[in-house]
Design a protein around this motif. Structure first.
Motif, PDB file in Angstrom:
ATOM      1  N   GLY A 103      -8.296 -13.259  15.149  1.00 28.35           N
ATOM      2  CA  GLY A 103      -8.818 -12.539  13.911  1.00 28.35           C
ATOM      3  C   GLY A 103      -7.624 -12.566  12.595  1.00 28.35           C
ATOM      4  O   GLY A 103      -6.592 -13.389  12.745  1.00 28.35           O
ATOM      5  N   THR A 104      -8.079 -11.698  11.776  1.00 29.01           N
ATOM      6  CA  THR A 104      -7.117 -12.132  10.559  1.00 29.01           C
ATOM      7  C   THR A 104      -6.482 -10.790  10.571  1.00 29.01           C
ATOM      8  O   THR A 104      -6.924  -9.491  10.644  1.00 29.01           O
ATOM      9  CB  THR A 104      -8.129 -12.140   9.388  1.00 29.01           C
ATOM     10  N   ASP A 110     -13.509  -9.308  11.629  1.00 28.57           N
ATOM     11  CA  ASP A 110     -12.051  -9.241  11.852  1.00 28.57           C
ATOM     12  C   ASP A 110     -11.404 -10.395  11.351  1.00 28.57           C
ATOM     13  O   ASP A 110     -10.203 -10.555  11.845  1.00 28.57           O
ATOM     14  CB  ASP A 110     -11.721  -8.581  12.963  1.00 28.57           C
ATOM     15  N   SER A 111     -12.075 -11.362  10.679  1.00 28.11           N
ATOM     16  CA  SER A 111     -11.237 -12.747  10.477  1.00 28.11           C
ATOM     17  C   SER A 111     -11.735 -13.356   9.345  1.00 28.11           C
ATOM     18  O   SER A 111     -13.063 -13.453   9.140  1.00 28.11           O
ATOM     19  CB  SER A 111     -11.601 -13.597  11.808  1.00 28.11           C
ATOM     20  N   ASP A 112     -10.821 -13.770   8.634  1.00 29.28           N
ATOM     21  CA  ASP A 112     -11.244 -14.785   7.354  1.00 29.28           C
ATOM     22  C   ASP A 112     -12.003 -15.954   8.082  1.00 29.28           C
ATOM     23  O   ASP A 112     -12.561 -16.743   6.991  1.00 29.28           O
ATOM     24  CB  ASP A 112     -10.109 -15.039   6.654  1.00 29.28           C
ATOM     25  N   ALA A 125      -2.320  -6.436   1.171  1.00 22.02           N
ATOM     26  CA  ALA A 125      -1.523  -5.773   2.368  1.00 22.02           C
ATOM     27  C   ALA A 125      -2.662  -5.324   3.342  1.00 22.02           C
ATOM     28  O   ALA A 125      -3.371  -4.906   3.198  1.00 22.02           O
ATOM     29  CB  ALA A 125      -0.860  -4.636   1.794  1.00 22.02           C
ATOM     30  N   THR A 126      -2.210  -5.093   4.801  1.00 21.97           N
ATOM     31  CA  THR A 126      -3.089  -4.570   5.758  1.00 21.97           C
ATOM     32  C   THR A 126      -2.484  -3.384   6.576  1.00 21.97           C
ATOM     33  O   THR A 126      -3.246  -2.520   6.904  1.00 21.97           O
ATOM     34  CB  THR A 126      -3.392  -5.873   6.743  1.00 21.97           C
ATOM     35  N   MET A 128       0.979  -1.377  -0.112  1.00 20.75           N
ATOM     36  CA  MET A 128      -0.055  -0.135  -0.017  1.00 20.75           C
ATOM     37  C   MET A 128       0.968   1.362  -0.001  1.00 20.75           C
ATOM     38  O   MET A 128       0.568   2.116  -0.795  1.00 20.75           O
ATOM     39  CB  MET A 128      -0.809   0.090   1.381  1.00 20.75           C
ATOM     40  N   GLU A 184      -2.164  -8.971   9.417  1.00 16.66           N
ATOM     41  CA  GLU A 184      -0.876  -9.265   8.694  1.00 16.66           C
ATOM     42  C   GLU A 184       0.004  -9.635   9.498  1.00 16.66           C
ATOM     43  O   GLU A 184       0.343  -9.310  10.668  1.00 16.66           O
ATOM     44  CB  GLU A 184      -0.668  -7.743   7.898  1.00 16.66           C
ATOM     45  N   HIS A 210     -10.195  -8.075   6.737  1.00 14.97           N
ATOM     46  CA  HIS A 210      -8.870  -7.555   6.257  1.00 14.97           C
ATOM     47  C   HIS A 210      -8.798  -8.661   4.946  1.00 14.97           C
ATOM     48  O   HIS A 210      -7.720  -8.850   4.562  1.00 14.97           O
ATOM     49  CB  HIS A 210      -7.739  -7.729   7.015  1.00 14.97           C
ATOM     50  N   HIS A 216      -7.728  -0.834   6.749  1.00 11.78           N
ATOM     51  CA  HIS A 216      -6.020  -1.110   7.098  1.00 11.78           C
ATOM     52  C   HIS A 216      -6.088  -1.646   8.505  1.00 11.78           C
ATOM     53  O   HIS A 216      -7.076  -1.534   9.356  1.00 11.78           O
ATOM     54  CB  HIS A 216      -5.983   0.412   7.150  1.00 11.78           C
TER      55      HIS A 216
END
Lengths: 563, 472
Positions: A519-520, B344-346, B101-102, A208, A522, B96, B141
């Motif tokens: 959670g998900t 907040d989670s896949d 990218a996060t 990003m 990076e 996300h 983000h």
């Protein structure tokens, strides 16, 4: 006039190469005539039996009825076919020391080794290394050791570009000759090269951030131009803008006079590049282009050429019996890649071919492209005149015509694309060059051109310790012209590996999306490869730093050793 | 059982997979969405009650009619919804997924970075989210820094070009973050490693925000002044526009109310700090994300015009999460604060229906209130409540068809429809596996997927180099 015996010629050439430049100039003839050869000028019809005369590095006569001048050294070209010297449309030739020879392991156990010698930064830049558009390849040519392999692939000319991070620098079009480095330049600056790797440890650290940084610097370059124009008009009434080498270097880029090569392979990398180019009206080219066939319509509509890598991926290591199956898209990619040149041609996309750092297989790969739907004529154009036109040197290179630089590729046989043909010599600036045999084993893919330290390619079984619990994930890394990309799958979810960089220190870092019970988010992996173990730390925002260690899942031995 | 039409589409899919080539026309032509009629289902509209034995007609990507005994228009796919439950597509206000990218965590303020630059339209988590009945997500983000990047509202048209997934007119958003993820208290500083990025405390976070918006005001003033001077007649000829600053531009939009703030935070004190700071600078926080201690300050949140997006029952996973209670959402709902459940989670995104159902168990929300937390309230939080989030005539046809009431643990999604098109179909998904297996077997046999035998003898000498080819 005596006809030089082949042995004598070989001796002369050997002397010319071994001797220091000044002496070489004294003993090397200025004029050559290659007689009785089949000549494929590219710019016109083939001449079945003709003579080509070179003087002072320039082609001075070519044709079926040309007579060799009295002072020319004669070379008997019977049984040979002469092509314009092949052009590698995207390389790092001349830019750094060749990677330490990894031996037959290729992507195997080894690893480690010295960190890659990335190009030095520009002096007095306001930007960190990796964000300096003013870096020029032509100022950093230091190394000729990989020319021999390129010559072996029939390559006499190359676009050479620094690689690494965001603004990689400006490329030069060089001829692969053996005298001083500056003299290699046919065009000292051709294009600005852009990659999508964050600069690591500082902004922009993520994909990003890369786009935000690119966007801001291009906007700053526009603003700089406006300020300069205002100041030039009325120096006493405007605030004097300070000279900025980076913004200065971007001026031809935002004016659309200097093309921008985006190193992009996946569909979305290519689309991101096209979007940015559109936003700033950049004259874009795509370097790599693995999935360019998926973006063919847009590439054609937006008139964006592709410097397509002919380093077609293939399976090099037999999977171990207990290995996770490879991703379907990896299998597809290998089958698709040789078809891409033909499909781009059919779709009307302008493209030229580059070796992708793999010179040993370059000619074989051209043949695969031809076997997969690209016509031999188009393959030849995409490695000669097509590149010369694209890089603005078609008046000097790319075809066998009177007045052009005598860069030639000579093939034993009648057709470069025939299975039994082989490159028997190359001529650069009218001088014959040493030709090495291609490397013996395809499986042992050499390191790519880029700063990525290989030895990581393959499938890794990784143990990750995070917040007191242990997870098992599979990391699959692929080498694309020396750049690694891949996927991660297992107890932390499934995601792509992005932003993989090898630091100057040899440390390997990449980011990926992971899913834990919280959670998900990076995760950044940072580690080293030592003794076949890839280990280091994993950082996730808001969580304690974890540890990982991985072993290669696939057998690191090739079939060659198995036999 | 496979219909003929479906077989044909399978064959096309298989062809597309093997050639890897999308027909040019398919990419270029404006997409015509076929009509679909869902017959005789239980229709959970969320905003207009739950209707038994009702038909839903989808035309041109919109909900055209909701009634009993609708006659199928010519060419419409008729879906027998007997025994099935039809509900609005679930909206996840905090995801996300679908992104390469996060975090751009290198700086304290990274408002210049955009999630839209790094979307991955084919990410597998998109497909899995669809399988959980989700049709729209807010891709945020990460929470590494106080002012993060620009978010993206995405319809889950997985596999389509990104442009098709970003709904036109969706309000822009940006991520803020408060608390421990920003101060990085949970990560030990490495001896000799890089220093911690500022700020290291919640005080510092307030300062970062105040500093950023003070700079934003000055920036805005510079531009206002420039525009005013350029508006004068005759306009000045030598005036150069101020430098555009991509960091401050989105914050000007925040001050102008054109960009929604989605602020990550856990503790009541930090959330109150943000709400007061927003008041000071004259903007409204759209959502407080996570907001584990929202139950302590629900009236303040309501008064500030903010909403909350919370977990159903995640707590104690870090120090600042210790005061979380499972009644949080029920309390904010009862206070009148618009409340959503996010993933907040896949992984959790596949079962937001169950998370919402938990609110009935803990805190005693009504079925209606619980349903709103994963549909219409999320639509409001993303400024899309006029377009989606409930089943109403004229709204986007974003729909999940379930085998049972979505709050049942036995409920599975049969189909997920986005803008009138099916993007997940359980039967097709199963059939695709066979197609993929066959394709894999075929690909494994292809030459580039075999391991090459080495050229020449392995230990033999390679052909000697020759200066020129002529001397051989």
């Amino acid at each position: 006039m005596p006809l030089l015996s082949r042995a004598t010629l070989a001796l002369t050439v050997a002397v010319a190469i071994a001797a220091p430049p000044l002496a070489a100039q004294r003993v090397t003839p200025n004029a050559y005539a290659i007689t009785n050869a089949r000549i494929v000028p590219v710019a016109g019809p083939a001449i079945d039996k003709g003579t080509l005369v070179i003087r002072d590095g320039i082609i001075v006569a070519v044709g079926a009825t040309v007579t060799a001048p009295a002072d020319a050294r004669l070379v008997d070209g019977a049984g040979l076919t002469i092509y314009p010297g092949l052009i590698d449309a995207y390389s790092t030739l001349g830019l750094r020391a060749a990677p330490p020879s990894g031996g037959g392991g290729g992507g195997g156990g080894g690893g480690g080794g010295a960190p890659p010698a990335r190009p030095a930064g520009a002096p007095n830049s306001r930007q960190p290394i990796g964000l300096q558009p003013e870096v020029r390849a032509i100022d950093q040519l230091v190394d000729r050791s990989d020319f021999t392999a390129a010559h072996g692939a029939g390559i006499t000319t190359a676009l050479t570009a620094p690689q690494g991070r965001v603004y990689e620098g400006q490329s030069a079009l060089i001829t692969l000759r053996s005298d001083d480095f500056a003299a290699m330049a046919v065009r000292p600056t051709v294009a600005l090269h852009i990659g999508f790797q964050g600069i690591g440890g500082a902004y922009p650290g993520s994909l990003m951030g890369v786009f935000a940084a690119l966007r801001q610097s291009l906007i700053d370059a526009q603003h700089y131009r406006e300020e300069m124009v205002a100041y030039t008009k009325a120096p006493r009434s405007a605030k004097r803008p300070e000279y900025d080498p980076s913004l200065e270097a971007l001026q031809p880029v935002i004016a659309g006079t200097m093309p921008v090569v985006f190193r992009a392979n996946t569909q979305r990398e290519i689309e991101r590049a096209l979007d940015l180019a559109k936003e700033f009206k950049l004259k874009a080219m795509i370097g790599g282009g693995l999935e360019s066939y998926l973006v063919a319509d847009r590439l054609k509509a937006e008139n964006v050429p592709v410097l397509l890598s002919a380093n077609f991926p293939r399976r090099t290591v037999a999977p171990a019996a207990d290995a996770e199956p490879e991703a379907l898209r990896v299998l597809r990619e290998r089958v698709q890649a040789p078809k891409t040149p033909g499909q781009l041609k059919a779709a009307g996309v302008r493209f030229v071919l580059q070796a992708g750092g793999n010179h040993a297989d370059f000619v074989a790969n051209l043949r695969r492209a031809v076997a997969s739907g690209l016509s031999a004529d188009d393959a030849l154009r995409a490695t000669t005149l097509g590149s010369a036109e694209l890089f603005g040197v078609a008046d000097r290179l790319g075809s066998i015509e009177v007045g052009k630089i005598a860069n030639l590729t000579v093939v034993k046989g009648t057709d470069l694309f025939a299975a039994d043909a082989r490159v028997s010599s190359v001529w650069v600036h009218g001088r014959p060059q040493t030709v090495a045999a291609p490397a013996a084993v395809t499986a042992a893919r050499p390191a790519g051109p880029a700063g990525q330290r290989p030895g990581l390619e393959g499938t890794w079984q990784m143990q990750v310790q995070l917040e007191g619990s242990e997870r098992i994930v599979t990391l699959a890394l692929r080498d694309r012209d020396g750049w690694l990309s891949g996927t991660i799958e297992g107890d932390l979810g499934a995601s792509d590996v992005v932003n993989l960089v090898v630091e100057e220190s040899g440390e390997i870092a990449f980011s990926t999306t992971v899913t834990t019970k919280e959670g998900t988010d990076e995760a950044w992996f940072r580690g080293r490869l030592a003794n076949g173990v890839f280990s280091g730390t994993i950082s996730i925002t808001g969580q304690a730093r974890g540890l990982f260690a991985g072993l290669r899942q696939q057998a690191s031995s090739t079939n060659r050793e198995d036999r | 059982m496979l219909t003929t039409k479906f077989r044909a589409s399978l064959a096309v899919a298989a062809l597309a997979l093997t050639t890897g080539f999308m027909p040019a026309a398919a990419q270029q032509a404006p997409r015509r969405v076929p009509s679909m009629l869902i017959k005789n289902a239980t229709v959970i509209t969320v905003t207009k009650g739950t209707l038994q034995n009702t038909d839903v007609l989808l035309e041109n990507g919109k909900i055209a009619r909701i009634a009993q005994n609708i006659a199928a228009p010519a060419g419409a796919e008729v879906y027998d919804g007997t025994g099935k439950f039809v509900m609005p597509g679930i909206i996840d206000p905090h995801s996300h997924g679908m992104s390469d990218a996060t975090n751009e965590g290198t700086l304290s303020v990274t408002s210049m970075v955009r999630i839209t630059d790094v979307l991955n339209p084919t990410a597998v988590n998109g497909h899995r989210s669809l399988a959980g009945g989700v049709t729209m997500i807010n891709i945020l983000h990460g929470s590494a820094n106080t002012i993060g990047g620009q978010s993206a509202t995405l319809k889950l048209k997985v596999g389509r070009p990104i442009g098709e997934m970003l709904p036109a007119g969706a309000p822009a958003g940006i991520k803020f973050a408060l608390g421990e993820n920003v101060t990085r208290k949970s990560q030990n500083a490495v001896p000799g490693g890089p220093p911690r990025r500022y700020p290291a405390t919640r005080m510092g976070q307030a300062e970062v925000l105040r500093d950023a918006f003070t700079r934003t005001r000055a920036y805005k003033a510079d531009w206002d002044e420039y525009r005013a001077r350029m508006a004068a007649r005759p306009a000045p000829t030598t005036l150069v526009a101020p430098r555009r600053d991509l960091e401050l531009e989105p914050l000007v939009e925040v001050l102008d109310g054109k960009r929604f703030v989605h602020a990550h935070g856990y503790r009541a004190d930090e959330m109150v700090m943000l709400l007061e700071l927003a008041k000071e600078f004259g903007f409204t926080v759209r959502t407080l994300q996570h907001a584990l201690e929202a139950y302590k300050i629900a009236p303040e949140i309501l008064a500030a015009g903010a909403s909350v997006s919370v977990f159903a029952d995640s707590w104690s996973y870090k120090l600042e999460a210790f005061d979380a209670i499972p009644f949080n959402a029920a309390i904010t709902v009862h206070t009148g604060v618009r409340t959503t459940i996010n993933s907040d989670s896949d992984e959790r995104i596949r079962r937001l229906n169950i998370d919402a159902a938990e609110l009935m168990r803990y805190g005693g929300l009504t079925e209606q209130e619980a349903l709103e937390t994963i549909t219409i309230n999320g639509a409001w939080q993303l400024g899309m409540e006029q377009r989606t989030g409930s089943l109403e005539v004229g709204k986007d046809a974003d729909i999940g068809i379930w085998t049972a009431h979505p709050f049942s643990v036995y409920a599975r999604v049969e189909r997920t429809i986005v803008d009138g098109e099916t993007f997940f179909d359980r039967q097709q998904d199963a059939a695709n596996r066979a197609v993929r297996a066959a394709e894999r077997a075929e690909l494994e046999k292809a030459e580039p997927n075999t391991v090459p035998s080495p050229r020449g003898a392995p230990s033999g000498p390679s052909r000697p180099a020759a200066p020129t080819g002529e001397n051989r």
